[in-house]
Scaffold this active site. Sequence first.
Site, mmCIF file in Angstrom:
data_model
loop_
_atom_site.group_PDB
_atom_site.id
_atom_site.type_symbol
_atom_site.label_atom_id
_atom_site.label_comp_id
_atom_site.label_asym_id
_atom_site.label_seq_id
_atom_site.Cartn_x
_atom_site.Cartn_y
_atom_site.Cartn_z
ATOM 1 C CB VAL A 1 5.922 55.833 10.791
ATOM 2 C CG1 VAL A 1 5.901 56.489 12.131
ATOM 3 C CG2 VAL A 1 7.151 54.719 10.328
ATOM 4 C CB CYS B 1 -2.101 60.766 14.403
ATOM 5 S SG CYS B 1 -3.763 61.332 14.072
ATOM 6 C CB SER C 1 -9.492 64.180 19.285
ATOM 7 O OG SER C 1 -10.569 65.618 18.480
ATOM 8 C CD GLN D 1 -6.444 66.049 18.444
ATOM 9 O OE1 GLN D 1 -6.647 64.397 18.595
ATOM 10 N NE2 GLN D 1 -5.595 67.015 18.849
ATOM 11 C CB CYS E 1 3.855 75.890 30.820
ATOM 12 S SG CYS E 1 2.990 74.383 31.560
#
Length: 230
Positions: free
Chosen positions: A18, A23, A46, A49, A211
Amino acid sequence: EKNRRLLDLAGVKQGDRVLEIGCGWGGFALQAAHERSAQVTGVTVSRAQYDEACRRVQAAGLCELVDILLCDYRDLEGKWDHAVSIEMIEAVGEKYWDTYFKRVSDSVKPGGTFALQAIVIENERFDAYRRSADFIQKHIFPGGALLSPAVMRDRAAAAGFGWKSEHGYGLDYAETLARWRNRFEAAADRVSEMGFDERFRRCWSFYLAYCEGGFRAGNIDALQVALVRR
């Protein structure tokens, strides 16, 4: 539950390879490896991250199943059984939508699936929306843009994907945003101690409310889509 639904949409089973484009902090990759014993490659641009996702993978003892890469998805090479992308396409920008779908298509084996989650704007509002920058594009996500369901379908088809299924849950997202805003405002003192001023706090509260209103009115939706590589 969000991750599990995407795993089901993609049809991920034990041993499948996958690809996750964008991510984040590694949450989906860890769940896919833990619950489905899938071989997951996650990519992010990033450094923060990447470092945190790698730390989490190592802490979970899943290094043999999860590989986190610090790279641009456009530089990927190889083929995977499935691809997943969770609210990354909104940051791509309209100019690069075709590139995005083409690169994902090139990375998925024929017959493989692409499970995509995206915030979308309703079809009737898309033309007016794309002609000018709204509050979010000016102050929160410069360069970002929402697709409409129709535009998403057309761009995906042009890249070789068939539309298998879709599921929208915008009202659930509205509830999430309301809870985020309440918790954020209740933590105003802590936010201030972290160095964020009143202007930032007011802007962020407005963003969350903005939002929430869009989801409740149906102007935008949170859409999960299953695409099949032809």
